[in-house]
Scaffold this motif. Structure first.
Motif, mmCIF file in Angstrom:
data_model
loop_
_atom_site.group_PDB
_atom_site.id
_atom_site.type_symbol
_atom_site.label_atom_id
_atom_site.label_comp_id
_atom_site.label_asym_id
_atom_site.label_seq_id
_atom_site.Cartn_x
_atom_site.Cartn_y
_atom_site.Cartn_z
ATOM 1 N N ALA A 152 0.716 -1.315 -0.091
ATOM 2 C CA ALA A 152 0.154 0.098 -0.149
ATOM 3 C C ALA A 152 0.901 1.242 -0.021
ATOM 4 C CB ALA A 152 -0.967 0.132 1.175
ATOM 5 N N ARG A 153 2.126 1.068 0.407
ATOM 6 C CA ARG A 153 2.875 2.598 0.699
ATOM 7 C C ARG A 153 3.682 3.055 -0.638
ATOM 8 N NH1 ARG A 153 8.140 3.805 3.818
ATOM 9 N NH2 ARG A 153 7.513 5.540 4.602
ATOM 10 N N ASP A 154 4.617 2.361 -1.191
ATOM 11 C CA ASP A 154 5.328 3.024 -2.171
ATOM 12 C C ASP A 154 4.531 3.192 -3.663
ATOM 13 O OD1 ASP A 154 7.258 2.845 -0.214
ATOM 14 O OD2 ASP A 154 8.885 2.187 -1.588
ATOM 15 N N THR A 155 4.064 2.223 -3.942
ATOM 16 C CA THR A 155 3.081 2.299 -5.085
ATOM 17 C C THR A 155 2.206 3.489 -5.177
ATOM 18 O OG1 THR A 155 1.583 0.704 -4.071
ATOM 19 C CG2 THR A 155 3.279 -0.281 -5.750
ATOM 20 N N THR A 156 1.303 3.638 -4.062
ATOM 21 C CA THR A 156 0.391 4.730 -4.018
ATOM 22 C C THR A 156 1.009 6.278 -3.935
ATOM 23 O OG1 THR A 156 -1.227 3.341 -3.119
ATOM 24 C CG2 THR A 156 -1.696 5.616 -2.971
ATOM 25 N N ALA A 157 2.171 6.141 -3.192
ATOM 26 C CA ALA A 157 3.072 7.357 -3.098
ATOM 27 C C ALA A 157 3.727 7.719 -4.486
ATOM 28 C CB ALA A 157 4.154 7.142 -2.084
ATOM 29 N N SER A 158 4.062 6.589 -5.214
ATOM 30 C CA SER A 158 4.579 7.030 -6.523
ATOM 31 C C SER A 158 3.628 7.383 -7.323
ATOM 32 C CB SER A 158 5.374 5.564 -7.180
ATOM 33 O OG SER A 158 6.286 5.066 -6.419
ATOM 34 N N VAL A 159 2.572 7.121 -7.379
ATOM 35 C CA VAL A 159 1.198 7.645 -8.325
ATOM 36 C C VAL A 159 1.108 9.086 -8.029
ATOM 37 C CG1 VAL A 159 -0.966 7.607 -8.934
ATOM 38 C CG2 VAL A 159 0.302 5.334 -8.556
ATOM 39 N N LEU A 160 1.089 9.389 -6.809
ATOM 40 C CA LEU A 160 0.803 10.753 -6.204
ATOM 41 C C LEU A 160 2.048 11.806 -6.794
ATOM 42 C CD1 LEU A 160 -0.765 10.156 -2.816
ATOM 43 C CD2 LEU A 160 -1.862 11.583 -4.522
ATOM 44 N N THR A 161 3.041 11.148 -6.678
ATOM 45 C CA THR A 161 4.159 12.037 -6.965
ATOM 46 C C THR A 161 4.238 12.328 -8.473
ATOM 47 O OG1 THR A 161 5.516 11.120 -5.278
ATOM 48 C CG2 THR A 161 6.880 12.122 -7.032
ATOM 49 N N TRP A 162 4.001 11.218 -9.254
ATOM 50 C CA TRP A 162 3.900 11.595 -10.643
ATOM 51 C C TRP A 162 2.672 12.592 -11.086
ATOM 52 C CZ3 TRP A 162 7.560 10.929 -14.448
ATOM 53 C CH2 TRP A 162 8.565 9.914 -14.017
ATOM 54 N N THR A 163 1.533 12.364 -10.320
ATOM 55 C CA THR A 163 0.426 13.172 -10.523
ATOM 56 C C THR A 163 0.626 14.580 -10.300
ATOM 57 O OG1 THR A 163 -0.943 11.348 -9.846
ATOM 58 C CG2 THR A 163 -2.003 13.584 -10.044
ATOM 59 N N ASN A 205 -7.159 -1.866 -4.377
ATOM 60 C CA ASN A 205 -7.099 -0.658 -5.381
ATOM 61 C C ASN A 205 -8.317 0.547 -5.050
ATOM 62 O OD1 ASN A 205 -9.557 -0.870 -7.366
ATOM 63 N ND2 ASN A 205 -8.745 -3.006 -7.122
ATOM 64 N N GLU A 206 -9.444 0.031 -4.367
ATOM 65 C CA GLU A 206 -10.277 1.083 -4.106
ATOM 66 C C GLU A 206 -9.966 2.108 -2.954
ATOM 67 O OE1 GLU A 206 -12.988 1.564 -5.686
ATOM 68 O OE2 GLU A 206 -13.099 -0.022 -6.982
ATOM 69 N N LEU A 207 -9.181 1.712 -1.966
ATOM 70 C CA LEU A 207 -8.496 2.391 -1.038
ATOM 71 C C LEU A 207 -7.583 3.185 -1.538
ATOM 72 C CD1 LEU A 207 -8.162 3.193 2.019
ATOM 73 C CD2 LEU A 207 -6.584 1.369 2.221
ATOM 74 N N ALA A 208 -6.689 2.726 -2.603
ATOM 75 C CA ALA A 208 -5.657 3.522 -3.203
ATOM 76 C C ALA A 208 -6.223 4.864 -4.097
ATOM 77 C CB ALA A 208 -4.765 2.995 -4.198
ATOM 78 N N LYS A 209 -7.412 4.539 -4.801
ATOM 79 C CA LYS A 209 -7.904 5.647 -5.370
ATOM 80 C C LYS A 209 -8.661 6.667 -4.475
ATOM 81 C CE LYS A 209 -9.444 2.465 -9.139
ATOM 82 N NZ LYS A 209 -10.605 1.715 -9.686
ATOM 83 N N LEU A 210 -9.343 5.990 -3.634
ATOM 84 C CA LEU A 210 -9.788 7.176 -2.486
ATOM 85 C C LEU A 210 -8.617 8.011 -1.704
ATOM 86 C CD1 LEU A 210 -12.150 7.870 -0.767
ATOM 87 C CD2 LEU A 210 -11.287 6.078 1.162
ATOM 88 N N GLU A 211 -7.547 7.580 -1.524
ATOM 89 C CA GLU A 211 -6.682 8.420 -0.681
ATOM 90 C C GLU A 211 -5.874 9.223 -1.680
ATOM 91 O OE1 GLU A 211 -3.152 6.459 0.815
ATOM 92 O OE2 GLU A 211 -3.817 4.580 -0.102
ATOM 93 N N ILE A 212 -5.992 8.848 -3.017
ATOM 94 C CA ILE A 212 -5.380 9.677 -4.161
ATOM 95 C C ILE A 212 -6.323 10.856 -4.104
ATOM 96 C CG2 ILE A 212 -4.794 10.140 -6.727
ATOM 97 C CD1 ILE A 212 -3.819 7.161 -6.362
ATOM 98 N N LEU A 213 -7.620 10.490 -4.311
ATOM 99 C CA LEU A 213 -8.827 11.657 -4.591
ATOM 100 C C LEU A 213 -8.923 12.518 -3.410
ATOM 101 C CD1 LEU A 213 -11.623 9.152 -6.290
ATOM 102 C CD2 LEU A 213 -10.370 11.089 -7.356
ATOM 103 N N VAL A 214 -8.791 12.176 -2.401
ATOM 104 C CA VAL A 214 -8.978 12.875 -1.093
ATOM 105 C C VAL A 214 -7.871 13.885 -0.998
ATOM 106 C CG1 VAL A 214 -9.038 13.082 1.375
ATOM 107 C CG2 VAL A 214 -10.216 11.263 0.336
#
Length: 386
Positions: free
Chosen positions: A194-205, A337-346
């Motif tokens: 849950a950690r590095d992958t979602t953090a990477s998506v947010l960084t690129w975003t 993946n639903e949690l990952a999408k949620l924390e990115i959107l928030v």
């Protein structure tokens, strides 16, 4: 190595029983051999149901306000500072992961878990030499201590006899009949996933939005409209999850989808043939590794015209089947993946409506650690909107 949608579907979906997940033995030792990643068959199916039960929209809607609190706290701590985006996003996603696993109890153990896990993760990609002083040795010691902390949490929960709807509560249900070792291995595994992958998506975003002012403006305007349906700092939980639907929140969702495609955080996945397998005239011998290359599929001009261009509008229509797999595919697709999408959107909601940011230094260059990242973790300066 396979890079066609048809071959990826063959390995991951239609003939997935012929290809088992495989990881380096050292990573298996660190995460724990009972973690969901290393299994298939009945045990994997059972674990997947447990994890999905805790991470489906109906379950995570109860923690939207808590995720928001973590996001707002993170943003306030970055306000006016030069930050390493990736490192700060790792802290944010780590705290959200703990919340989803331990619920409100996470605050009691956050610092203790963080101290051990941060040592453990340093050895994930180190040489597996278990001698005193090596990264691997330090990581294995931290792994042992982490298991002891989790044992303490399990004991405390059993004594309290309270019902919990978080992931740990799901894993601890008596009908699941999981051992403490199995629970600990899967808790550590979920933190890892849950950690590095979602953090990477947010960084690129953040990088892509900064480089595309018109897209950033469209996202901001959309989020401002959403903000009107919210109170000062909290959104209606049901509405916020509904907004994640492409029809309700087209611009922001498509920006995230395009980030997942262009950045392709999960570049590939490892499988191993459990018997001799033939595919379109090719023999894949038993024991050979098979790598579906998600990045190649996501960057093929046959699937996405001008694949290197960041263009969220391409997701105004659904991509062709098996050409967009940011969370994997089949029975081993990411259950969180639903949690990952949620924390990115928030985070994006509060970031775009309350703050501006500028990239410090060169915007070019990529580093790997092991996921592809903007160079130096994307240093930025964040400041509030006037």
């Amino acid at each position: 190595m396979i890079s066609s949608p048809e071959a990826a579907k063959f390995v991951l979906v239609t003939r997935s029983h012929l290809f088992k997940p495989t990881f380096p033995a050292s990573k298996e030792r660190m995460l724990g051999p009972e973690a969901i990643f290393f299994h298939q068959g009945d045990y994997h199916t059972k674990l997947r149901k447990i994890v999905l039960r805790a991470f489906m929209p109906e379950a995570i809607k109860n923690i939207v306000s808590d995720v928001e609190s973590i996001a707002l706290q993170s943003l306030r701590s970055w306000d006016g500072h030069f930050i390493n985006t990736f490192q700060e996003m790792k802290s944010y996603t780590f705290n959200v992961a703990l919340l989803s696993i331990f619920g409100k109890d996470e605050i009691l153990y956050r610092e203790e878990l963080k101290r051990c896990y941060y040592v453990l993760e340093q050895g994930y990609n180190s040489m597996p030499i278990n001698l005193p002083g090596t990264l691997f040795n330090k990581s294995m010691k931290a792994r042992k201590e982490l298991a002891q902390i989790l044992a303490k949490i399990l004991c405390s929960r059993r004594q309290s006899k309270e019902e919990h709807t978080d992931l740990l509560g799901s894993l601890m249900k008596e009908k699941e009949a999981l051992t403490d070792e199995q629970i600990a291995d899967n808790i550590i595994g979920v933190i890892f996933a849950a950690r590095d992958t979602t953090a990477s998506v947010l960084t690129w975003t953040l990088k892509y939005l900064a480089e595309n002012p018109s897209i950033l403006q469209a996202v901001t305007e959309e989020q401002e409209l959403i903000k009107k349906c919210c109170s000062k700092d909290k959104c209606d939980e049901e509405k916020f999850l509904t907004w994640a639907d492409t029809k309700k929140m087209p611009v922001t969702t498509r920006v995230i989808q395009e980030t997942l495609r262009v950045a392709s955080i999960l570049s590939f996945t490892f499988r191993e043939a459990v018997e001799d397998v033939e595919y379109e005239g090719y023999l894949i011998p038993k024991g050979w590794k098979v790598l579906p290359l998600f990045r190649n599929i996501h960057h093929s001009p046959d699937n996405f015209p001008e694949p290197e261009k960041f263009d969220p509008s391409r997701f105004e229509v659904s991509p062709k089947p098996n050409t967009f797999m940011p969370f994997g595919s089949g029975t081993h697709a990411c259950p969180g993946n639903e949690l990952a999408k949620l924390e990115i959107l928030v985070l994006l909601h509060h970031l775009t409506t309350k703050y501006r940011w500028s990239i410090i230094g060169s915007q070019n260059g990529i580093q790997y650690g092991p996921f592809a990242l903007p160079k130096n973790g994307l240093p930025i300066r964040l400041y509030p909107k006037k």
